[in-house]
Design an enzyme around this catalytic site. Sequence first.
Site, PDB file in Angstrom:
ATOM      1  N   GLU B  57      12.436   2.846  -2.382  1.00  0.00           N
ATOM      2  CA  GLU B  57      12.890   3.596  -1.739  1.00  0.00           C
ATOM      3  C   GLU B  57      14.232   3.645  -0.482  1.00  0.00           C
ATOM      4  O   GLU B  57      15.327   3.682   0.210  1.00  0.00           O
ATOM      5  CB  GLU B  57      12.159   3.335  -0.078  1.00  0.00           C
ATOM      6  CG  GLU B  57      11.110   3.902  -0.281  1.00  0.00           C
ATOM      7  CD  GLU B  57      10.031   4.188  -1.954  1.00  0.00           C
ATOM      8  OE1 GLU B  57       9.722   3.016  -2.667  1.00  0.00           O
ATOM      9  OE2 GLU B  57       9.403   5.239  -1.864  1.00  0.00           O
ATOM     10  N   HIS B 126      -1.203   2.860   3.969  1.00  0.00           N
ATOM     11  CA  HIS B 126      -0.683   4.588   4.420  1.00  0.00           C
ATOM     12  C   HIS B 126      -1.186   4.297   6.054  1.00  0.00           C
ATOM     13  O   HIS B 126      -1.375   6.193   5.819  1.00  0.00           O
ATOM     14  CB  HIS B 126      -1.459   4.984   2.733  1.00  0.00           C
ATOM     15  CG  HIS B 126      -1.315   4.786   1.460  1.00  0.00           C
ATOM     16  ND1 HIS B 126      -1.499   3.732   0.676  1.00  0.00           N
ATOM     17  CD2 HIS B 126      -0.633   5.021   0.625  1.00  0.00           C
ATOM     18  CE1 HIS B 126      -1.787   3.496  -0.499  1.00  0.00           C
ATOM     19  NE2 HIS B 126      -0.712   5.082  -0.280  1.00  0.00           N
TER      20      HIS B 126
END
Lengths: 408, 348
Positions: B57, B126
Amino acid sequence: MYGQDAVWCPMNGQVLDFPGGKVAFTPEMRFISGSPVERAHCYRVLDENGQLTMSSKFKQVSEEIAVKMYSDMVTLQTMDAVFYEAQRQGRISFYATTVGEEAINIASAAALTIDDPVFPQYREPGVLLWRGFTLQEFASQCFGNKDDYGKGRQMPIHYGSNKHNYFTVAATIATQIPHAVGAAYSLKMDGKKACVITYFGDGGTSEGDFHAALNFAAVMEVPVIFFCRNNGWAISTPTSDQFRSDGVVVRGSAYGIRSIRVDGNDALAIYTAVNAAREMAISEQRPILIEALTYRVGHHSTSDDSTKYRPVDEIEWWSSARDPVARFRKWIESNGWWCSEDESELRKSARKQMLHAIQVAEKAEKPQVAELFTDVYNVPPSNLCEQEKLLRETMRRHPQDYPPDVPV
Amino acid sequence: MTVREALNSALDEEMSADSKVFLMGEEVGEYQGAYKISKGLLEKYGPERVLDTPITEAGFTGIGVGAAYYGLKPVVEFMTFNFAMQAIDHIINSAAKTNYMSAGQISVPIVFRGPNGAAAGVGAQHSQCYAAWYGSCPGLKVLAPYSSEDARGLLKAAVRDPDPVVFLENELLYGESFPVSAEALDSSFCIPIGKAKIEREGKDVTITAFSKMVGSALKAAEILAKEGISAEIINLRSIRPLDRATINASVRKTNRLVTVEEGFPQHGVGAEICISVIEEIFEYLDAPVERIAGADVPMPYAANLERMALPQVEDIVRAAKRTSYQISLNGFQLLSLIKHIFEVRLRI
């Protein structure tokens, strides 16, 4: 071909077709060594005496370019000396010199064109100087006055200029490396005949951004030159505490990037290597890694005293025996392009211009209050407009609480 | 039209309108996006503009920012905003600050988008809402769509905007269908950034929410209506800039406020709205502001515990009633006080 099973090749033993190419099997269990028998070689053109080394291949430099290269190196030295003194006198808050790395700054810039975007770290003001950024422009930034292209928003030495295709210095270490890859992708999309160059130090190569950037550049096949100034020290951290690889150059091949190690104190070697790197980056649309071996002769910055952690004679040896500016001077002198009169004239005039520049910069007005609020967004949202209004009212009511040198 | 189709069509139209726009991220191309938001785009625009990236990322966000510095308009997809934590240096230190630090020399037209907040049964790493995190950072614009119309209009606005935009979607909304007006289907459709939407008008209590919680607030309003409480539901749409004017106008009318969000309570979006109302129109409040937020714990996995950790419709209903009850009680107290005074006087 991906996905094929191992095929039997009687001549070579068993071979596996694997993504990336054929891999031979071996009955011998052998670990690849972590340290090479011999370290990667370092490309050099000029020896310590400024003489061409035997059989060295290099890109010829014209008298005009060579003299400009030398003049800019001397101007950079002068600029560093004057700004450093100004910081010591408390006139600016911070400074970092490029001493010892003048050849890297100027010779790499000379091998590029203005169309090649630069993503600097902070020890490459010479690239801007080469591109025509004036001493006055440097001084305006360091003093954070109204003429500073950064509107006084950043610490000294965080230069940036659209006109010179030089992206504003970021204080965060190594973030410029992936940015350079992104910009190179933009060049690739537009089909431009240019490449990006990004500079960083040995310390910066420990950041995740360095690794991500190299990997992405290889995969995306973009025209970018990664230029590592391996100057031995990340503030007080020596490279032996930074990594255990053979420096930085060997990392390139692990990512599938063509790489070279050069003598960072040899302007001709740097000029030649960057010139070739640029050519390959553009024509083959690929990244190139250059590791220049050099030494940070100055302190990390004015917030540092490097004699506390490294031997003075080490500093002394690099600043005298391996001085890149003196070495290049010997070469242009031996070509008959430079003499001692030129030298004293150049140094005198550079110092005079520099002193003038800081006097002017110091006297210039500071940025206006309005500049506190502009550029946060393209168009200021209502809460920022309200803040500005409130600030102006408060300043009007309590002028004694605000600095007198901020134009309203 | 589902929210997924809305996002997909918005990306498609903006990529078609401007060749500088490109999409990058993990699995956005061949796989058509982890949640199929980029369906069909690789085929239509090719691998140069729909870019499958290696897994870092920090890497592709930095590269996207660099591409934006140099004239492209990247849309960076995060498989979830939880993974954008690795890239937050580039979102905040690079994207949000560079226009300011370069004094306007380098603009950063980039969109960071992907699902945010809790999905279902995916645990602590998450399931987290980043609205307050990014909402506190000057230089960023932060959007959180609820309906398909929001998704289309806000994403198109985000891509066209010259500033960096954090675009917080919600995985559980992707498959939800919403009616979409003809106007919103037009390729020129755009929703202004920084404007909230009154999803339902009411006069007794204002309820602010964003993303999936707008749906919960609307359900709560139905229940409240049956009990005679008229709730006004504000869909914030934009977390930064925050539409204080719309919130204030509503609270001036209803005199009561409930804020709803999935994120953690401390320093949250609700906290910001609460202080903003107190600073600007305190005198209009007839009851303390009620804040409904996620529990102050990392998200548990077990379904029963997960439910307990997230705001439910009933929580919103109870909070709205509490604010209404407090004012009627105060009214009662006031009446009995007056009665008492009268009685005392009569005795005299």
